[in-house]
Design an enzyme around this catalytic site. Structure first.
Site, PDB file in Angstrom:
ATOM      1  N   ASN A 191       0.856  -1.196   0.000  1.00 58.87           N
ATOM      2  CA  ASN A 191       0.000   0.000   0.000  1.00 58.87           C
ATOM      3  C   ASN A 191       0.891   1.245   0.000  1.00 58.87           C
ATOM      4  OD1 ASN A 191       0.575   0.578   2.923  1.00 58.87           O
ATOM      5  ND2 ASN A 191      -0.509  -1.376   3.147  1.00 58.87           N
ATOM      6  N   ASP A 240       1.232  -9.212   1.057  1.00 56.50           N
ATOM      7  CA  ASP A 240       2.078  -8.289   1.836  1.00 56.50           C
ATOM      8  C   ASP A 240       2.332  -8.872   3.230  1.00 56.50           C
ATOM      9  OD1 ASP A 240       3.470  -5.955   2.398  1.00 56.50           O
ATOM     10  OD2 ASP A 240       1.697  -4.676   2.535  1.00 56.50           O
TER      11      ASP A 240
HETATM   12  N1  AR6 Z   1       1.853 -15.739  -2.625  1.00 53.75           N
HETATM   13  C1  AR6 Z   1       1.358 -15.284  -3.804  1.00 53.75           C
HETATM   14  N2  AR6 Z   1       0.191 -14.618  -3.924  1.00 53.75           N
HETATM   15  C2  AR6 Z   1      -0.516 -14.407  -2.790  1.00 53.75           C
HETATM   16  C3  AR6 Z   1      -0.079 -14.841  -1.504  1.00 53.75           C
HETATM   17  C4  AR6 Z   1       1.171 -15.533  -1.454  1.00 53.75           C
HETATM   18  N3  AR6 Z   1       1.689 -15.972  -0.299  1.00 53.75           N
HETATM   19  N4  AR6 Z   1      -1.018 -14.476  -0.580  1.00 53.75           N
HETATM   20  C5  AR6 Z   1      -2.016 -13.849  -1.261  1.00 53.75           C
HETATM   21  N5  AR6 Z   1      -1.721 -13.812  -2.589  1.00 53.75           N
HETATM   22  P1  AR6 Z   1      -3.642  -8.822  -2.039  1.00 53.75           P
HETATM   23  P2  AR6 Z   1      -3.893  -6.182  -3.366  1.00 53.75           P
HETATM   24  C6  AR6 Z   1      -2.493 -13.264  -3.724  1.00 53.75           C
HETATM   25  O1  AR6 Z   1      -4.921  -8.601  -1.318  1.00 53.75           O
HETATM   26  O2  AR6 Z   1      -5.213  -6.532  -3.940  1.00 53.75           O
HETATM   27  C7  AR6 Z   1      -2.573  -5.660   1.675  1.00 53.75           C
HETATM   28  O3  AR6 Z   1      -3.188  -5.452   2.921  1.00 53.75           O
HETATM   29  C8  AR6 Z   1      -3.974 -13.066  -3.551  1.00 53.75           C
HETATM   30  O4  AR6 Z   1      -4.665 -14.315  -3.647  1.00 53.75           O
HETATM   31  O5  AR6 Z   1      -2.494  -9.377  -1.296  1.00 53.75           O
HETATM   32  O6  AR6 Z   1      -2.873  -5.487  -4.237  1.00 53.75           O
HETATM   33  C9  AR6 Z   1      -1.589  -4.554   1.319  1.00 53.75           C
HETATM   34  O7  AR6 Z   1      -0.915  -4.068   2.452  1.00 53.75           O
HETATM   35  C10 AR6 Z   1      -4.284 -12.147  -4.727  1.00 53.75           C
HETATM   36  O8  AR6 Z   1      -4.427 -12.925  -5.926  1.00 53.75           O
HETATM   37  O9  AR6 Z   1      -3.096  -7.426  -2.708  1.00 53.75           O
HETATM   38  C11 AR6 Z   1      -2.467  -3.508   0.702  1.00 53.75           C
HETATM   39  O10 AR6 Z   1      -3.065  -2.683   1.695  1.00 53.75           O
HETATM   40  C12 AR6 Z   1      -3.007 -11.323  -4.866  1.00 53.75           C
HETATM   41  O11 AR6 Z   1      -2.034 -11.960  -4.035  1.00 53.75           O
HETATM   42  C13 AR6 Z   1      -3.521  -4.322  -0.019  1.00 53.75           C
HETATM   43  O12 AR6 Z   1      -3.577  -5.575   0.660  1.00 53.75           O
HETATM   44  C14 AR6 Z   1      -3.121  -9.870  -4.423  1.00 53.75           C
HETATM   45  O13 AR6 Z   1      -3.985  -9.762  -3.283  1.00 53.75           O
HETATM   46  C15 AR6 Z   1      -3.150  -4.576  -1.456  1.00 53.75           C
HETATM   47  O14 AR6 Z   1      -4.193  -5.256  -2.107  1.00 53.75           O
END
Ligand code: AR6
Length: 176
Positions: free
Chosen positions: A30, A40
């Site tokens: 973020n 994250d």
């Molecule tokens: N390895 C790979 N992909 C993953 C993993 C992992 N270990 N865990 C989750 N994903 P998101 P955004 C996938 O929500 O939408 C956070 O709070 C997940 O299934 O992680 O960019 C940050 O601090 C999805 O397909 O990121 C920001 O505030 C993808 O990662 C906010 O979320 C992205 O989901 C960013 O939101």
């Protein structure tokens, strides 16, 4: 799944990016670089507290860009913290911002001398960007960078956590 682009490779894998062996891994962060849930949270847990300490030298990061830190206890050498847009309907510059987040991540990896980079699907979790629209944009941005601009970067792998996201990227890769 792999796509050969001359002597460069664009690949897709399903799994946990924190366990993936690459010179750098991308994070979906973020703008405050404050840590959070999703990928994250997983990256911060696996890297350990030095990751947050290394992020403190940045005063946040604008949406559509990225910053680089060492990777703490991860297998990678660097983490590149990309800030994708929150989905607000699609007419608020989200596509340009998502492409920008990937582009800056690729540039930072290249500048840091990385030959391999793993990327998550930025913005398609908590930030709500529809994966059917994000996947072709993410893949085209990486393909264009690898074919036109990459210097040392040889191989970029999208490491996709859940099956629905993996399928959306696999379908988009077939049409690329
Ligand atoms: N390895 C790979 N992909 C993953 C993993 C992992 N270990 N865990 C989750 N994903 P998101 P955004 C996938 O929500 O939408 C956070 O709070 C997940 O299934 O992680 O960019 C940050 O601090 C999805 O397909 O990121 C920001 O505030 C993808 O990662 C906010 O979320 C992205 O989901 C960013 O939101």
């Amino acid at each position: 799944m792999e796509k050969k682009l001359g002597d460069r490779v664009l690949a897709l894998a399903q799994g946990d990016i924190t366990a993936f062996a690459a010179d750098a891994i991308g994070n979906a962060a973020n703008a405050a670089l404050a840590g959070g849930g999703g990928v994250d949270g997983a990256i911060h847990r696996a890297a350990g507290p030095t990751l947050m300490a290394d992020l403190r030298r940045y005063e946040g990061c604008p949406t559509g860009s990225a910053v680089i830190t060492p990777a703490g206890n991860l297998r990678a050498r660097h983490v590149i913290h990309a800030v994708g847009p929150r989905w607000r309907g699609g007419d608020r510059g989200e596509a340009e911002q998502l492409a920008g987040a990937y582009r800056r991540t690729l540039e930072l990896a290249d500048e840091a001398g990385c030959r391999t980079l793993a990327l998550p699907s930025i913005s398609t979790g908590v930030y709500g960007y529809p994966v059917a629209q994000a996947a072709p944009l993410a893949l085209a941005t990486v393909r264009d960078y690898l074919t036109r601009e990459a210097r040392v970067l040889e191989r970029v792998t999208f490491v996709l956590f859940d099956t629905a996201t993996f399928r959306a990227f696999a379908e988009a890769a077939e049409r690329l």
